[in-house]
Scaffold this active site. Sequence first.
Site, PDB file in Angstrom:
ATOM      1  N   ASP A 162      -7.492  -6.201   3.976  1.00 48.72           N
ATOM      2  CA  ASP A 162      -6.383  -7.143   4.007  1.00 48.72           C
ATOM      3  C   ASP A 162      -5.274  -6.687   4.955  1.00 48.72           C
ATOM      4  OD1 ASP A 162      -4.775  -9.296   3.198  1.00 48.72           O
ATOM      5  OD2 ASP A 162      -3.834  -8.107   1.613  1.00 48.72           O
ATOM      6  N   GLU A 421     -10.409   0.840  -2.988  1.00 47.66           N
ATOM      7  CA  GLU A 421     -11.047  -0.320  -3.619  1.00 47.66           C
ATOM      8  C   GLU A 421     -12.478  -0.574  -3.168  1.00 47.66           C
ATOM      9  OE1 GLU A 421      -8.684  -3.866  -3.538  1.00 47.66           O
ATOM     10  OE2 GLU A 421      -7.254  -3.045  -4.972  1.00 47.66           O
ATOM     11  N   TYR A 476      -3.329  -5.950 -10.395  1.00 46.95           N
ATOM     12  CA  TYR A 476      -2.496  -7.119 -10.060  1.00 46.95           C
ATOM     13  C   TYR A 476      -2.341  -8.060 -11.253  1.00 46.95           C
ATOM     14  CZ  TYR A 476      -2.034  -5.430  -5.395  1.00 46.95           C
ATOM     15  OH  TYR A 476      -1.685  -4.654  -4.327  1.00 46.95           O
ATOM     16  N   GLU A 511      -1.266   0.708  -6.714  1.00 45.54           N
ATOM     17  CA  GLU A 511      -0.810  -0.616  -6.262  1.00 45.54           C
ATOM     18  C   GLU A 511      -0.499  -1.478  -7.475  1.00 45.54           C
ATOM     19  OE1 GLU A 511      -3.235  -2.832  -3.449  1.00 45.54           O
ATOM     20  OE2 GLU A 511      -3.743  -1.010  -2.330  1.00 45.54           O
TER      21      GLU A 511
HETATM   22  C1  BDP Z   1      -5.599  -4.718  -2.723  1.00 40.43           C
HETATM   23  C2  BDP Z   1      -5.744  -3.926  -1.442  1.00 40.43           C
HETATM   24  C3  BDP Z   1      -4.632  -4.138  -0.446  1.00 40.43           C
HETATM   25  C4  BDP Z   1      -4.221  -5.586  -0.438  1.00 40.43           C
HETATM   26  C5  BDP Z   1      -3.682  -5.942  -1.803  1.00 40.43           C
HETATM   27  C6  BDP Z   1      -3.233  -7.404  -1.889  1.00 40.43           C
HETATM   28  O1  BDP Z   1      -5.919  -2.555  -1.700  1.00 40.43           O
HETATM   29  O2  BDP Z   1      -5.054  -3.703   0.826  1.00 40.43           O
HETATM   30  O3  BDP Z   1      -3.293  -5.872   0.564  1.00 40.43           O
HETATM   31  O4  BDP Z   1      -4.658  -5.726  -2.786  1.00 40.43           O
HETATM   32  O5  BDP Z   1      -4.049  -8.250  -2.234  1.00 40.43           O
HETATM   33  O6  BDP Z   1      -6.771  -5.425  -2.890  1.00 40.43           O
HETATM   34  O7  BDP Z   1      -2.093  -7.671  -1.571  1.00 40.43           O
END
Ligand code: BDP
Length: 601
Positions: A162, A421, A476, A511
């Site tokens: 991404d 990931e 997330y 993250e």
């Molecule tokens: C994760 C990835 C990261 C993406 C992020 C996203 O590690 O590179 O930019 O999510 O979706 O999958 O913002």
Amino acid sequence: MLRPQDSATRERKNLDGVWDFRLDTGAVGRDERWFAAPLDDARPMAVPASFNDLVTDSKTREFFGDIWYQRTVRVPRGWAGERILVHLESATHRATVWVDDVEVVSHEGGYLPFEADVTDHVTAGSEFRLTVCVNNTLSFRSIPPGVIEDTPAGRTQLYWHDFFNYAGLHRSVWLSAVPADRVDDVTVVTGFADDARTTGTVDVTVATTGDGGDVELVLRDPAGRTTAMATAPVTAGPTRLEVPDVHPWGIGDGYLYDLEVRLLGEGGDLLDSSHLKVGVRTFEVDGTRLLLNGEPVHLTGFGMHEDHVTVGKKHDPALMIRDFELLRWIGANSFRTSHYPYSEDVLDHADAAGVLVIDETPAVGLNMGLGGGIFGGQGYTTFSPETIGDETREVHAQVIRDLVARDKNHPSVVIWSIANEPESETQGAEDYFRPLFDVAREADPTRPVGFVNVMLAPHGQCRVTQFADLVMLNRYYGWYVHTGDLAGAERAMREELGLWAGDGKPVLMTEYGADTYPGLHQLPARPWSEEYQTELLDMHHRVFDDIDAIVGEQMWNFADFATTSGIMRVGGNKKGAFTRDREPKAVAHLLRHRWTAGRDQ
Ligand code: BDP
């Protein structure tokens, strides 16, 4: 390989500037020997820079294939009798280099340095033509991987990560002069001789290009006072320096000693002198804790990107300083080099600022289960002989070795992340990754090794975390799942993190976050608004604070950044705490409040 440097026996000349540049749209340059003459139809191009955003046409911006760079270089006239090296800090993702008509080196991997000894092809005082053919194509044999697909619109480069596939010469190019008999590599491991940590130890291993001679080691404090010295035969193995009244390296206290490594010839004459900054510290995993100099640490900070308006992935000292100023302002004590090794200047700066770094390989996008229109094509099996298989693993293993070789002496680097990931819930993943952890530990037995786990491989299903010294999680909740429902997100996250916390390893949140359009305000908060990003982070922090095994929080991302085009991204990824031009969103103030509590502003 040591970095180009100026010392009593070494000199360097910077080759940055405006070079000739030409895209090889017909893929004929190698056959037509473009290196053998001044480039026809060349246009000017900045080095270092990503070429992509400097141009105005999308054909050039999106180009993949061979990209030619050329310039003339005059060898300083005082360099007669020296060995002369061409050193490239990075060429994304691979390159071949010629000096006049002679091919001198090829290198795979877009974010780590390489060099060639060109002494036999150049003359002190004279000019030569330096040509670099960069190739930015991603395949199942490259790290990161990608694939070229034939579509009705023509051939298209797809990949599963991404961020935009910026390419070019992203960091400095050097010409350097070194002695023939010289120091070729230095490895430093630091520790403490006593529990009170009053005496530091610096174990130094030196490799040289010749055989024989003595190595004299001189450790000086920042005021230039010698604090330790030793002399040993080159062949003797590690030499220990003891540092009385040591000033340990720590968070916000990037205390660095200067280590001079002097290679002495038969009669004690100086053959070579090189310098290295050394921070004396220990870092280890202890149960569910991370210990820096024996004390538990809690990491705060971000996953970042080398990404800026116009220059793309160019390393730029001014932009770097702004980023470090913001890290300090917000109270970040760490960052991850998501998703590739950053310029070594960034690590120097982290060393000096006392910032902890999780150093990551470019192994991102090894997961065909991710994408759904964000990252490109679907329909591939991740691990198979035709896709990511043994040959890819060899490339991956080499990039791990190269990363450790470059970064092993930086006190700021405390954890290796060997992938971001990847698919990790399958037998194929287990087979692929097991040997790579061995590669990392063999290259560096002193630092914890991990990889970053994806939400698709939750607790109980991930088959790779078993090999890691710590758990690193990207989650997330409230964004890709339970979108807009923070209460549901909190319940689900508490449940999953509780399970990971029970495994007896430290858990780092590498993250978490939400896309946020700067300037969009909503009450009550809804996804994409600044209020929602703030509430989502607040919820996460509440959960983290309840779980002892969580030893760090790195929000995604430090700043907004460029991605491929897609319906999931509005002018790039907008999960930054800062905008792409490095101004704070509302959430930055929340983070600052949390991360600077108790600090003198
Ligand atoms: C994760 C990835 C990261 C993406 C992020 C996203 O590690 O590179 O930019 O999510 O979706 O999958 O913002």
